[in-house]
Scaffold this motif. Structure first.
Motif, PDB file in Angstrom:
ATOM      1  N   GLU A 122       0.831  -1.210   0.000  1.00  0.00           N
ATOM      2  CA  GLU A 122       0.000   0.000   0.000  1.00  0.00           C
ATOM      3  C   GLU A 122       0.861   1.253   0.000  1.00  0.00           C
ATOM      4  O   GLU A 122       0.542   2.240  -0.669  1.00  0.00           O
ATOM      5  CB  GLU A 122      -0.926   0.010   1.217  1.00  0.00           C
ATOM      6  N   LEU A 123       1.938   1.215   0.746  1.00  0.00           N
ATOM      7  CA  LEU A 123       2.856   2.350   0.803  1.00  0.00           C
ATOM      8  C   LEU A 123       3.478   2.624  -0.568  1.00  0.00           C
ATOM      9  O   LEU A 123       3.543   3.771  -1.008  1.00  0.00           O
ATOM     10  CB  LEU A 123       3.946   2.071   1.840  1.00  0.00           C
ATOM     11  N   VAL A 124       3.889   1.568  -1.251  1.00  0.00           N
ATOM     12  CA  VAL A 124       4.462   1.711  -2.587  1.00  0.00           C
ATOM     13  C   VAL A 124       3.412   2.255  -3.560  1.00  0.00           C
ATOM     14  O   VAL A 124       3.682   3.147  -4.359  1.00  0.00           O
ATOM     15  CB  VAL A 124       5.032   0.360  -3.091  1.00  0.00           C
ATOM     16  N   GLN A 125       2.189   1.747  -3.460  1.00  0.00           N
ATOM     17  CA  GLN A 125       1.124   2.171  -4.365  1.00  0.00           C
ATOM     18  C   GLN A 125       0.731   3.624  -4.138  1.00  0.00           C
ATOM     19  O   GLN A 125       0.547   4.386  -5.085  1.00  0.00           O
ATOM     20  CB  GLN A 125      -0.096   1.279  -4.197  1.00  0.00           C
ATOM     21  N   GLN A 126       0.641   4.055  -2.891  1.00  0.00           N
ATOM     22  CA  GLN A 126       0.209   5.415  -2.576  1.00  0.00           C
ATOM     23  C   GLN A 126       1.272   6.469  -2.889  1.00  0.00           C
ATOM     24  O   GLN A 126       0.947   7.573  -3.285  1.00  0.00           O
ATOM     25  CB  GLN A 126      -0.179   5.534  -1.105  1.00  0.00           C
ATOM     26  N   THR A 127       2.531   6.125  -2.708  1.00  0.00           N
ATOM     27  CA  THR A 127       3.587   7.135  -2.833  1.00  0.00           C
ATOM     28  C   THR A 127       4.426   7.005  -4.087  1.00  0.00           C
ATOM     29  O   THR A 127       5.135   7.946  -4.445  1.00  0.00           O
ATOM     30  CB  THR A 127       4.534   7.079  -1.618  1.00  0.00           C
ATOM     31  N   GLY A 128       4.404   5.845  -4.726  1.00  0.00           N
ATOM     32  CA  GLY A 128       5.231   5.649  -5.911  1.00  0.00           C
ATOM     33  C   GLY A 128       6.694   5.382  -5.587  1.00  0.00           C
ATOM     34  O   GLY A 128       7.553   5.457  -6.462  1.00  0.00           O
ATOM     35  N   CYS A 129       6.988   5.075  -4.342  1.00  0.00           N
ATOM     36  CA  CYS A 129       8.370   4.783  -3.958  1.00  0.00           C
ATOM     37  C   CYS A 129       8.703   3.337  -4.320  1.00  0.00           C
ATOM     38  O   CYS A 129       7.841   2.568  -4.718  1.00  0.00           O
ATOM     39  CB  CYS A 129       8.554   5.006  -2.454  1.00  0.00           C
ATOM     40  N   THR A 130       9.947   2.983  -4.171  1.00  0.00           N
ATOM     41  CA  THR A 130      10.356   1.602  -4.421  1.00  0.00           C
ATOM     42  C   THR A 130      10.119   0.770  -3.158  1.00  0.00           C
ATOM     43  O   THR A 130       9.934   1.314  -2.062  1.00  0.00           O
ATOM     44  CB  THR A 130      11.843   1.520  -4.807  1.00  0.00           C
ATOM     45  N   LEU A 131      10.135  -0.527  -3.328  1.00  0.00           N
ATOM     46  CA  LEU A 131       9.939  -1.428  -2.191  1.00  0.00           C
ATOM     47  C   LEU A 131      11.078  -1.265  -1.180  1.00  0.00           C
ATOM     48  O   LEU A 131      10.854  -1.291   0.030  1.00  0.00           O
ATOM     49  CB  LEU A 131       9.837  -2.877  -2.674  1.00  0.00           C
ATOM     50  N   ALA A 132      12.292  -1.055  -1.671  1.00  0.00           N
ATOM     51  CA  ALA A 132      13.447  -0.866  -0.780  1.00  0.00           C
ATOM     52  C   ALA A 132      13.281   0.412   0.046  1.00  0.00           C
ATOM     53  O   ALA A 132      13.600   0.428   1.242  1.00  0.00           O
ATOM     54  CB  ALA A 132      14.734  -0.813  -1.586  1.00  0.00           C
ATOM     55  N   GLU A 133      12.780   1.495  -0.578  1.00  0.00           N
ATOM     56  CA  GLU A 133      12.547   2.739   0.164  1.00  0.00           C
ATOM     57  C   GLU A 133      11.466   2.550   1.216  1.00  0.00           C
ATOM     58  O   GLU A 133      11.571   3.075   2.326  1.00  0.00           O
ATOM     59  CB  GLU A 133      12.146   3.865  -0.802  1.00  0.00           C
ATOM     60  N   ALA A 134      10.418   1.804   0.874  1.00  0.00           N
ATOM     61  CA  ALA A 134       9.346   1.545   1.828  1.00  0.00           C
ATOM     62  C   ALA A 134       9.864   0.740   3.023  1.00  0.00           C
ATOM     63  O   ALA A 134       9.518   1.029   4.174  1.00  0.00           O
ATOM     64  CB  ALA A 134       8.196   0.814   1.147  1.00  0.00           C
ATOM     65  N   ARG A 135      10.691  -0.250   2.749  1.00  0.00           N
ATOM     66  CA  ARG A 135      11.263  -1.055   3.845  1.00  0.00           C
ATOM     67  C   ARG A 135      12.177  -0.213   4.733  1.00  0.00           C
ATOM     68  O   ARG A 135      12.161  -0.340   5.953  1.00  0.00           O
ATOM     69  CB  ARG A 135      12.052  -2.230   3.268  1.00  0.00           C
ATOM     70  N   ALA A 136      12.979   0.644   4.112  1.00  0.00           N
ATOM     71  CA  ALA A 136      13.867   1.511   4.891  1.00  0.00           C
ATOM     72  C   ALA A 136      13.064   2.477   5.755  1.00  0.00           C
ATOM     73  O   ALA A 136      13.425   2.741   6.909  1.00  0.00           O
ATOM     74  CB  ALA A 136      14.796   2.289   3.953  1.00  0.00           C
ATOM     75  N   ALA A 137      11.959   2.987   5.229  1.00  0.00           N
ATOM     76  CA  ALA A 137      11.108   3.893   6.011  1.00  0.00           C
ATOM     77  C   ALA A 137      10.457   3.156   7.176  1.00  0.00           C
ATOM     78  O   ALA A 137      10.363   3.693   8.283  1.00  0.00           O
ATOM     79  CB  ALA A 137      10.048   4.513   5.118  1.00  0.00           C
TER      80      ALA A 137
END
Length: 145
Positions: A122-137
């Protein structure tokens, strides 16, 4: 104790959304012409940005908040003079991308903080970030707790 000091203590992270960005436009009039510079200045004012000369030099700078500059860039791409002001759009694109790379982790952590049950997908879909960025966040949010 003054109120501004209390606000700084309550919010340890600076608010990047209100940060003013400045994009350098060297030799602007030589590159796009005086008429296009005047049109660009009016478009910038419409988006609450500021286009001005740097002191008394031939160099110019465009300043505004990140979202305002992004709106200006969208307007410039839709402009009939898009080809003539390509120099400005290229400089603006580079500046906005650097700003977004810098602020994206803070925005992701804030989004996780406001809705802790959000999944990585959901985080990747809402923000357009990469999966690695979502995991780091997600990891940064867990370390802050």
């Amino acid at each position: 104790m003054p109120k501004s000091r209390t606000k700084l203590q309550d919010n340890p992270l600076p608010d990047k959304a209100n940060e003013v960005l400045t994009i350098a436009l060297p030799s602007l009039i030589h590159r796009i012409g005086r008429l296009h510079t005047q049109v660009l200045k009016q478009l910038a004012l419409a988006q609450q940005c500021e286009l001005k000369r740097v002191r008394r030099s031939r160099h110019w700078q465009l300043s505004g908040q990140g979202e305002q500059l992004a709106a200006l860039l969208r307007e410039l791409h839709a402009s009939p003079d898009a080809e003539a002001i390509r120099f400005v759009t290229q400089k603006l694109t580079v500046g906005i991308e650097a700003y977004q790379r810098q602020t994206r982790p803070n925005r992701l952590v804030e989004l996780i903080r406001t809705s802790p049950g959000i999944t990585l997908a959901e985080l990747v879909q809402q923000t357009g970030c990469t999966l690695a960025e979502a995991r780091a966040a997600r990891e940064a949010h867990e370390w802050q707790q």
